[in-house]
Design an enzyme around this catalytic site. Structure first.
Site, PDB file in Angstrom:
ATOM      1  N   HIS A  16      50.801 126.844  -9.736  1.00 25.45           N
ATOM      2  CA  HIS A  16      50.656 126.235  -8.411  1.00 25.45           C
ATOM      3  C   HIS A  16      49.718 125.042  -8.461  1.00 25.45           C
ATOM      4  O   HIS A  16      48.784 125.011  -9.257  1.00 25.45           O
ATOM      5  CB  HIS A  16      50.158 127.255  -7.375  1.00 25.45           C
ATOM      6  CG  HIS A  16      48.916 127.974  -7.787  1.00 25.45           C
ATOM      7  ND1 HIS A  16      48.938 129.044  -8.650  1.00 25.45           N
ATOM      8  CD2 HIS A  16      47.613 127.780  -7.460  1.00 25.45           C
ATOM      9  CE1 HIS A  16      47.702 129.497  -8.840  1.00 25.45           C
ATOM     10  NE2 HIS A  16      46.868 128.728  -8.137  1.00 25.45           N
TER      11      HIS A  16
ATOM     12  N   HIS B 252      47.175 122.880  -5.968  1.00 20.86           N
ATOM     13  CA  HIS B 252      46.446 122.851  -4.695  1.00 20.86           C
ATOM     14  C   HIS B 252      46.441 121.412  -4.169  1.00 20.86           C
ATOM     15  O   HIS B 252      46.221 120.468  -4.941  1.00 20.86           O
ATOM     16  CB  HIS B 252      44.976 123.239  -4.906  1.00 20.86           C
ATOM     17  CG  HIS B 252      44.754 124.626  -5.404  1.00 20.86           C
ATOM     18  ND1 HIS B 252      44.366 125.652  -4.562  1.00 20.86           N
ATOM     19  CD2 HIS B 252      44.843 125.166  -6.644  1.00 20.86           C
ATOM     20  CE1 HIS B 252      44.211 126.762  -5.288  1.00 20.86           C
ATOM     21  NE2 HIS B 252      44.497 126.503  -6.543  1.00 20.86           N
TER      22      HIS B 252
HETATM   23  P1  AMP Z   1      43.918 129.750  -8.298  1.00 26.48           P
HETATM   24  O1  AMP Z   1      44.798 130.740  -9.028  1.00 26.48           O
HETATM   25  O2  AMP Z   1      42.469 129.844  -8.670  1.00 26.48           O
HETATM   26  O3  AMP Z   1      44.416 128.338  -8.416  1.00 26.48           O
HETATM   27  O4  AMP Z   1      43.909 130.104  -6.759  1.00 26.48           O
HETATM   28  C1  AMP Z   1      44.885 130.863  -6.106  1.00 26.48           C
HETATM   29  C2  AMP Z   1      44.921 130.433  -4.666  1.00 26.48           C
HETATM   30  O5  AMP Z   1      45.880 131.221  -4.015  1.00 26.48           O
HETATM   31  C3  AMP Z   1      43.599 130.573  -3.889  1.00 26.48           C
HETATM   32  O6  AMP Z   1      43.247 129.314  -3.328  1.00 26.48           O
HETATM   33  C4  AMP Z   1      43.921 131.603  -2.819  1.00 26.48           C
HETATM   34  O7  AMP Z   1      43.273 131.340  -1.609  1.00 26.48           O
HETATM   35  C5  AMP Z   1      45.423 131.476  -2.703  1.00 26.48           C
HETATM   36  N1  AMP Z   1      46.133 132.659  -2.226  1.00 26.48           N
HETATM   37  C6  AMP Z   1      45.984 133.933  -2.670  1.00 26.48           C
HETATM   38  N2  AMP Z   1      46.841 134.753  -2.040  1.00 26.48           N
HETATM   39  C7  AMP Z   1      47.559 133.981  -1.181  1.00 26.48           C
HETATM   40  C8  AMP Z   1      48.602 134.238  -0.241  1.00 26.48           C
HETATM   41  N3  AMP Z   1      49.091 135.461  -0.039  1.00 26.48           N
HETATM   42  N4  AMP Z   1      49.090 133.202   0.470  1.00 26.48           N
HETATM   43  C9  AMP Z   1      48.600 131.953   0.292  1.00 26.48           C
HETATM   44  N5  AMP Z   1      47.627 131.646  -0.579  1.00 26.48           N
HETATM   45  C10 AMP Z   1      47.108 132.641  -1.304  1.00 26.48           C
END
Ligand code: AMP
Length: 141
Positions: A102, A104
């Protein structure tokens, strides 16, 4: 380093858990981050399973890049932002928490730092309102 089918973003793609959807095409999906580090923080993911940038197929990565640019432009307009931060993390040591690739996308404002990771979820009505603004900006192109 393998892809696990039960990660939270795979569940979102399968419609098993809800999300605030912003955009979808044949290869990518975009939705609001539920623990935003700034208003309008959203995520772009490939539909094809990929753990992160280390294993993603290049065509899938190109599709995610295209959608990331689309969303970056949309959040800039939607929030009249001064800039946009795009972040992407790989493996736990790289800061990755969810193991489906993903990107951001976070609108930024002069002098306003990113909010810290608190683990607190944003109110659904605020996410819904911000999602609506971004969808409107996407449609206005
Ligand atoms: P990272 O793997 O560190 O890049 O971050 C994962 C991101 O996913 C974080 O910013 C979380 O806030 C976000 N996140 C986790 N669960 C969900 C969800 N169910 N829906 C949307 N965002 C999510």
């Amino acid at each position: 380093m393998t892809y696990e089918n039960d990660n939270i973003f795979a569940k979102i793609l399968r419609g098993e858990i809800p999300s605030h959807k912003l955009y979808e095409d044949a290869d990518t999906f975009a939705f609001m981050d539920i623990m935003p580090r700034g208003d309008g923080h959203c995520l772009v993911i490939p539909k094809k399973p990929a753990r992160n940038i280390l294993d993603v197929e290049v065509d899938s990565l190109a599709a995610v890049a295209r959608t990331t640019q689309k969303l970056a432009r949309a959040v800039l307009r939607a929030f009249s932002a001064d800039g946009v931060t795009v972040q992407q993390f790989n493996e736990p040591a790289g800061g990755q928490v969810v193991f489906h690739l993903h990107f951001h996308i976070i609108p930024r404002f002069e002098g306003v730092p990113l909010r810290p990771h608190t683990g607190d979820m944003e109110k659904p009505e605020i996410l819904a309102a911000n999602a609506e603004k971004i969808r409107a900006a996407l449609e206005a192109v």
